[in-house]
Every structure is written in structure tokens, then in C-alpha cells.
Design an enzyme around this catalytic site. Structure first.
Site, mmCIF file in Angstrom:
data_model
loop_
_atom_site.group_PDB
_atom_site.id
_atom_site.type_symbol
_atom_site.label_atom_id
_atom_site.label_comp_id
_atom_site.label_asym_id
_atom_site.label_seq_id
_atom_site.Cartn_x
_atom_site.Cartn_y
_atom_site.Cartn_z
ATOM 1 N N GLU A 268 1.385 6.493 3.106
ATOM 2 C CA GLU A 268 0.344 6.291 1.799
ATOM 3 C C GLU A 268 -0.584 5.279 2.059
ATOM 4 O O GLU A 268 -0.741 4.222 1.746
ATOM 5 C CB GLU A 268 1.145 5.875 0.588
ATOM 6 C CG GLU A 268 2.560 6.789 0.238
ATOM 7 C CD GLU A 268 2.005 8.177 -0.676
ATOM 8 O OE1 GLU A 268 0.896 8.169 -0.752
ATOM 9 O OE2 GLU A 268 2.909 8.885 -0.778
ATOM 10 N N CYS A 302 -5.259 1.973 -4.956
ATOM 11 C CA CYS A 302 -5.436 2.815 -3.888
ATOM 12 C C CYS A 302 -6.251 4.158 -4.805
ATOM 13 O O CYS A 302 -7.072 4.806 -4.034
ATOM 14 C CB CYS A 302 -4.122 3.681 -3.466
ATOM 15 S SG CYS A 302 -2.930 4.024 -4.560
HETATM 16 P P1 NAD Z 1 -2.544 -3.482 4.696
HETATM 17 O O1 NAD Z 1 -2.670 -2.135 5.510
HETATM 18 O O2 NAD Z 1 -3.157 -4.600 5.209
HETATM 19 O O3 NAD Z 1 -0.933 -3.847 4.826
HETATM 20 C C1 NAD Z 1 -0.045 -3.193 3.999
HETATM 21 C C2 NAD Z 1 1.389 -3.403 4.823
HETATM 22 O O4 NAD Z 1 1.411 -2.895 6.002
HETATM 23 C C3 NAD Z 1 1.479 -4.901 4.784
HETATM 24 O O5 NAD Z 1 2.989 -5.077 4.451
HETATM 25 C C4 NAD Z 1 1.489 -5.330 6.181
HETATM 26 O O6 NAD Z 1 2.050 -6.470 6.784
HETATM 27 C C5 NAD Z 1 1.795 -3.963 6.939
HETATM 28 N N1 NAD Z 1 1.370 -3.812 8.267
HETATM 29 C C6 NAD Z 1 -0.070 -4.085 8.493
HETATM 30 N N2 NAD Z 1 -0.460 -3.464 9.827
HETATM 31 C C7 NAD Z 1 0.812 -3.104 10.438
HETATM 32 C C8 NAD Z 1 1.117 -2.442 11.712
HETATM 33 N N3 NAD Z 1 0.416 -2.499 12.654
HETATM 34 N N4 NAD Z 1 2.573 -2.148 11.676
HETATM 35 C C9 NAD Z 1 3.498 -2.326 10.502
HETATM 36 N N5 NAD Z 1 3.043 -2.931 9.366
HETATM 37 C C10 NAD Z 1 1.728 -3.165 9.382
HETATM 38 O O7 NAD Z 1 -3.023 -3.070 3.230
HETATM 39 P P2 NAD Z 1 -3.113 -3.867 2.126
HETATM 40 O O8 NAD Z 1 -4.411 -4.662 1.996
HETATM 41 O O9 NAD Z 1 -1.842 -4.723 1.667
HETATM 42 O O10 NAD Z 1 -3.266 -2.866 0.847
HETATM 43 C C11 NAD Z 1 -4.458 -2.387 0.476
HETATM 44 C C12 NAD Z 1 -4.649 -0.983 1.241
HETATM 45 O O11 NAD Z 1 -3.361 -0.025 0.846
HETATM 46 C C13 NAD Z 1 -5.776 -0.142 0.641
HETATM 47 O O12 NAD Z 1 -6.333 0.634 1.610
HETATM 48 C C14 NAD Z 1 -4.934 0.831 -0.429
HETATM 49 O O13 NAD Z 1 -6.026 2.018 -0.626
HETATM 50 C C15 NAD Z 1 -3.655 1.257 0.455
HETATM 51 N N6 NAD Z 1 -2.564 1.491 -0.546
HETATM 52 C C16 NAD Z 1 -2.291 2.961 -0.663
HETATM 53 C C17 NAD Z 1 -1.423 3.354 -1.443
HETATM 54 C C18 NAD Z 1 -1.167 4.984 -1.485
HETATM 55 O O14 NAD Z 1 -0.197 5.306 -2.326
HETATM 56 N N7 NAD Z 1 -1.825 5.650 -1.067
HETATM 57 C C19 NAD Z 1 -0.814 2.526 -2.337
HETATM 58 C C20 NAD Z 1 -1.201 1.334 -2.593
HETATM 59 C C21 NAD Z 1 -2.153 0.758 -1.460
#
Ligand code: NAD
Length: 514
Positions: A268, A302
Site C-alpha cells: 500500500e 495517501c
Molecule cells: P516510509 O516509506 O518512510 O515508511 C513506512 C514504513 O516502512 C516505516 O515503518 C518504515 O520504518 C518502513 N520501512 C522503510 N524502508 C523500509 C525497508 N527498506 N524495508 C522495510 N521497512 C521499511 O513512509 P512514511 O513516511 O511513514 O509514510 C508516508 C508514505 O506512506 C506516503 O508515501 C503515503 O502515500 C504512504 N501511505 C500509503 C498508504 C496506502 O494505503 N496506500 C497509506 C498510508 C501511507
């Protein structure tokens, strides 16, 4: 911009509030520590509330082992019994709704009403999952062979790792966990490093629900940590499904690693959501829908509306109304009742917004309102910002990029075909909408050659989905589906059974052998 709350609270009072709320949820407030790997800040002041310990590699290993061991018993517990655990969780979430909402506001900076809405979403998905626990339907098909029965069954999948983002710190966990638990899976949760407190509170409530219903405590494991903690879960072959919510960048890293070990992924990822506004649109309704979707949650959903694709005949009129509405948006303390726009999560988010606005203007965009920092004198470490509207001459690279901040780019179109082409010409495919009173246009927007997104709305904005439908998006958004409808199937494995109850052994396709 209106300043609804001249005085922001101080970090000390917010720390005390967080500790009280955690205590009430039965979680140990991590007070007293003055060092640790996770620095827990509140975006309301930008100040540090707590240090929390990060799970080390051994703790992550132990969490997966416990979840894996628990799975072997949990998978044969009848699904309606598994539903009792989720029912109890829903009751506890209802009881502690206000406390959890306070924690969401403290950690993610959401205004009160949206924080309460997020907790309500958890309660709603528990209701859905409890019903689901008696409806994990398989299928029967007519067999081509006499005396044979052919059927599909759904079985529990295994350990589900939930990796979640900061902006929905609890709802996304609940979407995954409530459904996974009734499906017979066990869960290891790695919340965002920016929002660990809400996770600690939810974990405590789920542990209590397990104790109250006699479910094994090992069904749910919480591991606090950053990207490295997530990576360990991604690479663990005992994790059957990695459900990862976050940026496209994160998804690009996670997907190939899980695929390399033939694990299953539910992604997601980011969106870059557009709304088409046709000449026949009800503009009163459109303005409200657009402003909520674009500026609500400080542009940190998102599903936030980032691109407005408006017919050139009504563009000036509509944009003028949006800009006037933006000037009346109260930005400030998310706990204050009048506030509609809270803070950005951190300084990085603000830098990304400032850079995007510079880039858009260098591309010929005209900044119509917003972008300036607010309340800096009171809280120099916090990042409050006026939501921005930029009129663009074309859909340039910056418009095609998701900047996780309140920037609404305005583009114009002449023909409906042009509007659809502009709308779909971005890498992401999460949410979309059209404002129109023309039924033909509405249907064309929803048709196979209309919006290419996982969510397509008519006469409402792009954000604020209900849990009954499957949630997720296409293209760089990752293709995953969570929440309602038949999204539960990704948390289970399918087995096709063929039973011969005759005394013959006819082979399929009429094959003769022996
Ligand atoms: P992010 O990608 O920085 O982090 C999200 C999560 O992934 C965190 O828990 C982080 O620690 C983990 N993570 C990061 N890199 C990783 C890796 N290489 N391996 C495993 N885990 C890893 O995102 P954010 O800044 O917390 O959130 C904002 C983003 O999330 C925006 O792009 C938003 O659109 C998206 N989002 C999408 C949805 C959806 O349902 N499509 C919902 C909420 C947020």
C-alpha cells in the site's frame, strides 16, 4: 490564515498527557528513560517526549519465532472462536477511543476529529472481521468426473508482518490485524518509528483482549524499530505475508526481497491523486470536497488530493473560491476545537514541501496561496505551514511526484479525453474523483478506459474511504488491497480439493492410463 489557538501547549504537558493516556490503555509509559534508539517526538511542538528502546535483531527473531510457534495452534482454532478475540478488541478500542485518539493527535498531529475518525476505523474493521469469521467462504464446482467432488477451501496463511506508515498510525494496523487474526494468522507489527506510542497502546489492548478471551498471547508481537527492523522481517522466510504501507521508495526495496524468497507481499504505497472538475459540477459541493481532500490532515494522507484537473471555462471561478476557502482555514494546535489543519510531521516534510514549491515555480507554476511557515515563534522545532495552491502550465515532473505535504496543483483541460489522459499520466494509481452533474461523464470516468486508480469516486473527494470496500491502488501504489470486500483472501492460502467417492478412477480430460 486564521490562528485558532494563539498558544501552543508545551512539550512537558504533552508528555504528561501521553503518559496518562498510555497508562489508561494498560501500557507502560516509557517515562524516565533518557536514552534509547527511538526518539519519540510530538509534531505539535516538535519536542521530544520519550526515548524508546529499539528492538534488536535478537528480539525481532524471538518475535517471529513466537508468532510462528503460536500459528501452529491458532490456525486450527475455529474461525468463529478466533472472531471472539477480535470482538473483544473492538470493545476495548471503543472503551479507549478517546485515549487512543489523543495519542494519535500527540504523535501524528492529526486534528481531534480526524484522530477520532481513525480510531473509529479500527472499531469498524473489527466489526467487519467478526462477521467475516463466519463467512470465510470457499466454493464448490461441478466436477467433470462422475462420483467426484471438487471444491476450494481457504486455510490460514502463517505469520503476517505488518509494516506501517506514520500518517495512519493505528488504522492500517487494525485493517491488517483484525482480518489476519480471524483468518487464523499471527501478526508481527513494526509501526513507523515516528509513531511508536500508539502502537504500544494498541498492543496492550490486544494483549488484554487475548487474556479476556483465552486466546494465546503470542498471536500478536510488537517490534519497535526503524527501517532495519522492517528489513529483518522482510527477509525472514517464516513470514508468509509482508503487508507494507509507506512510500513508493520503500515498496521498491521490499517487493524484490520478498519475491526473492517466494514470500507474499501486500503493498500500500504512495498516491498522487487527481480530481477532474467538469463544467456541470456543483461548485459548492466541489469546493468543500476539494478543500477537505487537499488540505485536510495537512496533506499527509495517501489519498490526499494533489492534482486538480479543471475545465478551463470554470477554472478561474473555482480556483478563486478554493483560494478564499484556504484563507479561512485555521492552522494550529490539533487539540484545539477550531483547528482544521495541524502540523507537518517533521522538518524533513517541510523541506520537501518548500523544495517542491520552488521546483513548481521554476517550471512556470504560479503560487496562488500558502507555503509560508506559521507559529515558528512559539514552537521553532514544529512545522506548521499554510496549505498551498499552485496553478501549473503543464503536468511537469514535480506534479507527477508525490510530495507528502499540502500542495494542490491546478491544471486545466478542454476536452474530456484530455482530462482523463492528464489524470492517468502519473506513476501512481491510488485514488481519484470527478465532480460532474453529467451522468455520461461520470460513467466514463468509472469505465475501463477512465480512471486507472484503485479508488474512483463521483462527487466526493479522493480521501476518506469506508472500510467496507477493498482499499488500495494500482501502478506504483503497489496493487495491494486491504480492508473490506474480499481483501481477506490475501491473508489465506487456497487449497483445491478433489474427492473421489466412486469405485472407479476416471482421469481428467478423458486420459487413459493403466
Ligand atoms: P516510509 O516509506 O518512510 O515508511 C513506512 C514504513 O516502512 C516505516 O515503518 C518504515 O520504518 C518502513 N520501512 C522503510 N524502508 C523500509 C525497508 N527498506 N524495508 C522495510 N521497512 C521499511 O513512509 P512514511 O513516511 O511513514 O509514510 C508516508 C508514505 O506512506 C506516503 O508515501 C503515503 O502515500 C504512504 N501511505 C500509503 C498508504 C496506502 O494505503 N496506500 C497509506 C498510508 C501511507
Amino acid at each position: 490564515m486564521t490562528d485558532p489557538h494563539p498558544t501552543l501547549p508545551d512539550t512537558d504537558s504533552l508528555r504528561v498527557l501521553a503518559a496518562q493516556r498510555l497508562n489508561r490503555c494498560g501500557a507502560q509509559p516509557p517515562i524516565g528513560g533518557d536514552s534509547g534508539d527511538l526518539v519519540c517526538r510530538t509534531p505539535i511542538t516538535g519536542g521530544r517526549m520519550f526515548f524508546l528502546p529499539c528492538a534488536g535483531a535478537e528480539q525481532v527473531e524471538a518475535a517471529v519465532s513466537a508468532a510462528h510457534a503460536t500459528f501452529t495452534g491458532w490456525r486450527t482454532t475455529p474461525a468463529p472462536q478466533r472472531g471472539r478475540l477480535v470482538k473483544r478488541l473492538g470493545e476495548l478500542l471503543t472503551e479507549y477511543r478517546e485515549d487512543l485518539a489523543d495519542l494519535v493527535t500527540l504523535e501524528a498531529g492529526k486534528i481531534r476529529s480526524e484522530a477520532l475518525g481513525e480510531v473509529q476505523e479500527m472499531i469498524d474493521i473489527c466489526d467487519l472481521a467478526v462477521g467475516l469469521s463466519r463467512q470465510l467462504y470457499g466454493r464448490t464446482m461441478p466436477s467433470e468426473r462422475p462420483g467426484h467432488r471438487l471444491a476450494e477451501y481457504w486455510h490460514p496463511l502463517g505469520v503476517v508482518a505488518v509494516v506501517s506508515a506514520f500518517n495512519f498510525p493505528v488504522a492500517v494496523w487494525a485493517w491488517n490485524t483484525a482480518v489476519a487474526l480471524v483468518c487464523g494468522d499471527t501478526v508481527v507489527w513494526k509501526p513507523s518509528e515516528l509513531t511508536p506510542l500508539t502502537a504500544v497502546a494498541c498492543d496492550a489492548l490486544l494483549a488484554r483482549a487475548a487474556a479476556d478471551t483465552g486466546a494465546p498471547s503470542g498471536v500478536h508481537q510488537l517490534v519497535l524499530g526503524d527501517r532495519a527492523t522492517g528489513e529483518q522481517l522482510v527477509d525472514d522466510a517464516r513470514v508468509a505475508l509482508v503487508s507494507a504501507t509507506g512510500s513508493v521508495r520503500m515498496g521498491r526495496e521490499v517487493a524484490p526481497r520478498v519475491a526473492a524468497r517466494f514470500g507474499r507481499c501486500l503493498l500500500e504505497l504512495g498516491g498522487n491523486n487527481g480530481a477532474v472538475v467538469a463544467p456541470s459540477a456543483d461548485l459548492d459541493l466541489a469546493v468543500r470536497g476539494i478543500v477537505f481532500s487537499a488540505a485536510g490532515t495537512a496533506g499527509q494522507r495517501c489519498t490526499t488530493l494533489r492534482r486538480l484537473i479543471v475545465h478551463e471555462d470554470i477554472a478561474d471561478r473555482l480556483v478563486d473560491r478554493i483560494v478564499r476557502a484556504y484563507h479561512r482555514l485555521p492552522v494550529g494546535d490539533p487539540f484545539a476545537a477550531a483547528t482544521l489543519v495541524g502540523p507537518l510531521i517533521n522538518a524533513r516534510a517541510h523541506e520537501a514541501m518548500a523544495k517542491a514549491l520552488d521546483r513548481a515555480q521554476a517550471d512556470g507554476g504560479k503560487l496562488l496561496t500558502g507555503g509560508e511557515p506559521l507559529l515558528r515563534d512559539q514552537a521553532p522545532q514544529a512545522r506548521y505551514v499554510a496549505p498551498a495552491v499552485v496553478r501549473m502550465p503543464a503536468q511537469t515532473a514535480i506534479v507527477r511526484t508525490e510530495t507528502f505535504a499540502p500542495i494542490l496543483y491546478v491544471l486545466t483541460y478542454r476536452t474530456f479525453e484530455e482530462a482523463i489522459a492528464l489524470h492517468n499520466d502519473v506513476p501512481q494509481g491510488l485514488s481519484s474523483s470527478i465532480f460532474t452533474s453529467d451522468q455520461r461523464e461520470a460513467e466514463r470516468f468509472l469505465a475501463a478506459d477512465g480512471s486507472d486508480c484503485g479508488i474512483a469516486n463521483v462527487n466526493i473527494g479522493t480521501s476518506g474511504a469506508e472500510i467496507g470496500g477493498a482499499f488500495g491502488g494500482e501502478k506504483a501504489t503497489g496493487g495491494g488491497r486491504e480492508s473490506g470486500s474480499d481483501a481477506w483472501r490475501v491473508y489465506m492460502r487456497r487449497a483445491t480439493h478433489t474427492v473421489n467417492y466412486s469405485a472407479e478412477l476416471p482421469l481428467a480430460q478423458g486420459v487413459d492410463f493403466l
